[in-house]
Design an enzyme around this catalytic site. Structure first.
Site, mmCIF file in Angstrom:
data_model
loop_
_atom_site.group_PDB
_atom_site.id
_atom_site.type_symbol
_atom_site.label_atom_id
_atom_site.label_comp_id
_atom_site.label_asym_id
_atom_site.label_seq_id
_atom_site.Cartn_x
_atom_site.Cartn_y
_atom_site.Cartn_z
ATOM 1 N N GLU A 320 97.538 40.323 29.859
ATOM 2 C CA GLU A 320 97.383 39.530 29.338
ATOM 3 C C GLU A 320 97.196 38.606 30.357
ATOM 4 O OE1 GLU A 320 100.047 38.827 25.320
ATOM 5 O OE2 GLU A 320 100.835 38.254 27.499
ATOM 6 N N CYS A 321 95.495 38.216 30.483
ATOM 7 C CA CYS A 321 95.082 37.021 31.690
ATOM 8 C C CYS A 321 95.046 37.577 32.891
ATOM 9 C CB CYS A 321 95.585 35.712 30.988
ATOM 10 S SG CYS A 321 94.939 34.148 32.217
ATOM 11 N N GLY A 322 96.416 37.089 33.658
ATOM 12 C CA GLY A 322 96.288 37.477 34.409
ATOM 13 C C GLY A 322 96.572 38.766 35.220
ATOM 14 N N MET A 324 94.964 41.665 33.564
ATOM 15 C CA MET A 324 94.165 41.900 32.781
ATOM 16 C C MET A 324 93.398 41.407 34.040
ATOM 17 S SD MET A 324 91.173 40.605 30.859
ATOM 18 C CE MET A 324 91.035 39.516 30.973
ATOM 19 N N SER A 411 92.896 41.169 27.413
ATOM 20 C CA SER A 411 91.850 39.486 27.254
ATOM 21 C C SER A 411 92.409 38.712 28.002
ATOM 22 C CB SER A 411 92.779 39.393 25.301
ATOM 23 O OG SER A 411 91.879 38.401 24.752
#
Length: 436
Positions: A320-322, A324, A411
């Protein structure tokens, strides 16, 4: 279950008024007297809850009518009321800002509102602003106001002029620059990075107690909720590794509870500390600050190698986010300095000084629909085509992509697991059925 408990929502006309410091001050003042305090945060947020958790001595959960829904929020409050002497709910932005807003949450659960106003640049207009907040909606009740950052006792008396008995001045808190917490691009610096935080929380509590006008009693609220239906043990026997340190820290307590309720055994580890990826069946890389720790991650070569081995074995990995960003070929900071990353997800990310995306998100996974939010300062350039793209319930522009590559799911969205526990479970027991 039903129980009456002292409770308040702490809100304000705008961000930056001092909601977090006042919420933390109240929590700390009561907790150090031996009272059990439960604090909640309205909406998506990771950083304020870290501070509030240290202040209260208990994990801080989110209350979000979109991500979690009405019944979920009601259950969290009812469970807290069973054990707490005081419940505080910190609002988000201004009282009436956003959809859903802090006011919507207060109305849904009958939470009296304590409004925090920055009084540093006003005098008698303070009362006009407070009365405007009080009368804007008939379905919420302002029970008092706090004058934050007053310059003197005389200033505190001036701001109280014009307030009716139904809207008392609860406290006038003196302006003290040394009580301000440091910030960075995503908000407050993480609590675990502030060695003097406990002393500062005590100072906030002292300032709160010194500023009390006197006579205010915390109103009581009746909280009722049904006992939650147990989740099916879809993850029984499954070991899920969880990266958790200053780089990977954006973790909702409710997400951890959800995985445990599904039967998973959680195995946290710290990549920054050089801890090896535990023996596991699936892996979760949550968001955080990879841009601040990219060099430190590269200094732990075993970490990226273990991620590659995990994916080679076809084991599920949620990034997720960081999390990723750590998997990309390259991460470039706002000054243009590039750092090679794991090279397991094609593409590069570029940090920037302005916000790139913000908003609540609905994302249709192959296993089911999940809800969450997006908030980041980086842009992503990847040749991968999205498996799906999120939508914003308020019609905002942010619509994040969901990428899949083998057993990897990635994502920018920070997912709220209780929005669809079964969908998460089905992914964590899968083995990359949606490879590109």
């Amino acid at each position: 279950m039903s129980r009456s408990c002292a409770a308040l929502m702490v809100s304000a006309p705008a961000s930056g008024s001092g909601k977090t410091s006042v919420s933390a001050a109240i929590a700390r003042a009561h907790a150090r007297r031996g009272l059990k305090v439960r604090v909640f945060k309205t909406g998506p947020d990771y950083l304020d809850p870290m501070v509030l958790a240290r202040a209260s001595g208990h994990a801080v959960y989110q209350l979000d009518l979109f991500m979690g829904g009405l019944a979920h929020c009601r259950q969290l409050l009812a469970e807290a009321a069973e054990e707490a002497d005081l419940i505080l709910v910190e609002g988000v932005m201004g009282l009436f800002d956003g959809k859903p807003s802090s006011a919507d949450l207060a109305a849904a659960f009958g939470l009296p509102v304590l409004a925090v106003l920055d009084a540093s640049a006003m005098a008698q207009t303070f009362a006009a602003l407070a009365l405007g907040l009080q009368g804007f909606r008939s379905d919420i009740r302002l029970c008092g106001v706090v004058a934050n950052r007053v310059g003197s006792a005389a200033h505190g008396a001036m701001v109280a002029e014009g307030l009716p008995p139904t809207l008392p001045l609860v406290a006038a808190i003196a302006r003290q620059q040394d009580l301000t917490l440091p910030e960075r691009h995503l908000g407050l610096v993480q609590a675990l990075e502030l060695p003097g935080l406990d002393a500062q929380l005590d100072a906030w509590a002292d300032a709160w107690e010194a500023g009390l006008v006197g006579g205010f009693e915390f109103p009581r609220v009746e909280f009722a909720g049904r006992s939650a239906e147990p989740l099916p043990p879809l993850l029984a026997g499954r070991r899920i590794a969880l990266a958790q340190d200053a780089c990977f820290s954006f973790i909702y307590p409710a997400n951890l509870d959800c995985l445990r309720a599904l039967g998973a055994e959680l195995r946290p580890f710290s990549p920054l500390a050089g801890e090896a990826l535990p023996d596991c069946d699936a892996l979760w890389l949550p968001g955080g600050y990879p841009e601040l720790h990219a060099a430190a991650l590269r200094a732990q070569p075993g970490f990226f190698a273990s991620l590659a081995q995990h994916l080679t074995l076809g084991k599920p990995l949620l990034a997720e986010c960081g999390g990723m960003l750590c998997l990309l070929d390259e991460l470039c900071d706002a000054e243009g300095r590039a750092q090679p990353m794991a090279g397991l997800l094609p593409g590069r990310a570029q940090m920037q000084t302005r916000l790139a995306a913000l908003g609540l998100q609905t994302l249709d996974w192959p296993e089911g629909t999940l809800r969450g939010h997006s908030f980041h300062y980086s842009t992503l350039d990847t040749p991968l085509l999205p498996l799906a793209r999120a939508s914003n319930p308020n019609g905002g522009r942010t619509a994040e992509a969901l990428y899949a590559q083998g057993s990897l799911r990635a994502s920018y969205v920070h997912h709220y697991f209780p929005s669809n526990p079964e969908a998460l479970a089905r992914f964590f027991i899968s083995a990359g059925h949606h490879a590109d």
